[in-house]
Design a protein around this motif. Structure first.
Motif, PDB file in Angstrom:
ATOM      1  N   ASN A 195     -14.336  -7.055 -13.963  1.00 32.78           N
ATOM      2  CA  ASN A 195     -13.271  -6.307 -14.626  1.00 32.78           C
ATOM      3  C   ASN A 195     -13.759  -5.720 -15.953  1.00 32.78           C
ATOM      4  N   HIS A 233     -10.374  -0.968  -7.773  1.00 29.04           N
ATOM      5  CA  HIS A 233      -9.238  -1.848  -7.524  1.00 29.04           C
ATOM      6  C   HIS A 233      -9.821  -3.206  -7.150  1.00 29.04           C
ATOM      7  N   THR A 271     -13.752   6.347  -6.667  1.00 28.35           N
ATOM      8  CA  THR A 271     -13.109   5.060  -6.919  1.00 28.35           C
ATOM      9  C   THR A 271     -13.274   4.181  -5.677  1.00 28.35           C
ATOM     10  N   CYS A 274       0.801  -1.221   0.000  1.00 26.23           N
ATOM     11  CA  CYS A 274       0.000   0.000   0.000  1.00 26.23           C
ATOM     12  C   CYS A 274       0.838   1.277   0.000  1.00 26.23           C
ATOM     13  N   HIS A 323     -11.661   8.112  -2.840  1.00 28.70           N
ATOM     14  CA  HIS A 323     -11.480   6.660  -2.912  1.00 28.70           C
ATOM     15  C   HIS A 323     -12.148   6.073  -1.669  1.00 28.70           C
ATOM     16  N   ASP A 375     -13.348   4.005 -11.225  1.00 33.42           N
ATOM     17  CA  ASP A 375     -12.354   2.932 -11.285  1.00 33.42           C
ATOM     18  C   ASP A 375     -12.514   2.067 -10.045  1.00 33.42           C
ATOM     19  N   ASP A 427     -12.310   0.012  -3.631  1.00 32.86           N
ATOM     20  CA  ASP A 427     -11.720  -1.329  -3.561  1.00 32.86           C
ATOM     21  C   ASP A 427     -12.869  -2.333  -3.547  1.00 32.86           C
TER      22      ASP A 427
END
Length: 433
Positions: free
Chosen positions: A361, A329, A298, A15, A258, A327, A300
């Motif tokens: 994805n 992750h 964004t 990270c 994020h 986006d 995770d």
């Protein structure tokens, strides 16, 4: 001094917090007379700052440790970080001279000086409930365009899949006076972008009356030509006050949030022991987009949580289409030691997990395309960084996406207005206004 004129290399896994700590260690060793080199093969001292958040991260850490062991030039290997905190005896080899966990990183130089060949130094201690934030005395960002500022460490939230509380300890924060002093130093050294980071960044708290919002307020009042980006946020730790401060001051704060969701199905969220519902998360995103419709959100996302049924996965896909992250992750679920999820019955086969990952994805690429395309014909603020391509300069916009321009000029560390003119394969291209 034993370390003077020794070459060293730091390999960093994981990270932004690890990246920040490695930067501090790098500065510490240079201040003691050591010489930084780019490759393990060139270094007499090899440091591996490890990660264990996923199986893949652990495998990469082991790979670089073994690569250092094979290096003919390396005389001393130092393994440190989360994987050594989790498993101090990760690899037994006489070239591994110093093993440090998630604490004591700020004193690495001292232990290198104390080290004697053939006698291993091992410092992997359990975290105390009241462990203090470890302050690095050597702190210098004058060579960085975008600088990481670690303001917080540790986590008190025991999410069922996460090993971080076991290897980083409980929440603790850096004094806001030190943070503000260091940011002023960064500004004086012409750093254009500062990234506030931590294991649980919005969990920052210096006292009962001084928390994350108060820190942002003080940073907002600082003078200078710089902007600030905030790394990962937990949705239950940000409120309208924080969102208003960031969106109302776009020249100071990058317009990116994020916010970690991990799943978009309420039943899975509950099994993950996350502290919010899908509805609360959707409402949070709605409010952010009311404040700035172009803002980048964004996240995770964990694919293939062990109890996730096919119906729950279909529901997750539907909800991802509603949330429209710019986006994601994506992480295939990794079973980690000591966690609740490691003991759950796994109903998701490896082939099913792979299929789900491919579907999400594909959706992620589609949503990225939709988000980026709306900027064609619009002007954004781009901070240019070192370019690896001839006659091309690239940099991050305030919305975090990269923009490329064709030029032979050196624009490194310049913050310029750029008109976005085209997009190819989810890459934006523009020209300076």
């Amino acid at each position: 001094m034993l370390i003077k004129n020794k070459t060293f290399c730091i390999t960093t896994l994981g990270c932004r917090t690890n990246i920040c700590e490695s930067n501090d260690i790098n500065n510490q060793l240079i201040s003691l007379g050591a010489i930084h080199v780019a490759s393990i093969d060139q270094a007499s001292i090899c440091l591996i700052n490890t990660c264990c958040v996923t199986n893949k991260a652990e495998s990469k850490s082991r790979y670089f440790i073994n690569r250092a062991i094979r290096s003919k030039n390396c005389q001393l290997i130092i393994i440190l970080g989360c994987l050594t905190q989790l498993n101090p005896k990760i690899i037994e080899n006489k070239k591994i001279g110093i093993v440090i966990g998630s604490q004591h990183k700020q004193d690495i130089g001292k232990y290198i000086i104390k080290y004697k060949a053939g006698t291993r130094i091992q410092l992997v201690n359990s975290f105390k409930k009241n462990s203090e934030f470890e302050v690095y005395e050597t702190y210098d960002f004058k060579n960085n365009t975008r600088a990481f500022m670690k303001i917080q460490d540790g986590c008190n939230f025991m999410c069922s899949y996460c090993v971080i509380p076991f290897v980083r300890g409980r929440q603790r924060s850096l004094s806001h006076l030190i943070i503000l002093e260091r940011i002023r130093k960064m500004i004086a050294n012409d750093c254009k972008e500062i990234i506030l980071t931590g294991v649980n960044t919005a969990g920052y708290r210096d006292s009962s009356k001084y928390g994350f919002y108060e820190l942002l307020e003080d940073i907002n009042e600082l003078k200078g030509d710089f902007r600030v980006r905030i790394s990962s946020l937990e949705p239950f730790q940000i409120d309208k006050k924080i969102i208003d401060l960031i969106t109302n001051n776009p020249n100071r704060w990058c317009q990116q949030f994020h916010i970690c969701i991990q799943s978009t199905n309420d039943e899975v969220i509950k099994k993950m022991r996350r502290k919010y519902s899908l509805k609360e998360f959707i409402n949070l995103c709605k409010y952010i987009r009311i404040k700035n419709k172009f803002v980048s959100i964004t996240t995770d996302y964990i694919v293939g949580f062990p109890t996730e049924t096919s119906d729950q996965f279909i529901d997750s896909l539907k909800n991802l289409n509603i949330l429209k992250f710019s986006d994601m992750h994506l992480f295939p679920f990794s079973s980690r030691p000591f966690t609740v999820a490691s003991k759950l019955k796994n109903i998701v086969s490896d082939s099913e997990k792979k299929m789900r990952f491919m579907k999400i994805n594909k959706l992620n690429i589609q949503l990225q395309n939709e988000y980026l395309r709306q900027f064609i014909g619009k002007t954004v603020n781009v901070l240019f960084e070192n370019s690896n391509k001839e006659n091309t300069q690239s940099g991050h916009s305030e919305y975090f996406f990269m923009v490329n321009i064709n030029t032979s000029q050196n624009l490194t560390n310049k913050l310029l207005k750029v008109l976005v003119v085209s997009m190819t394969d989810n890459q934006l291209f523009g020209r300076i206004v």
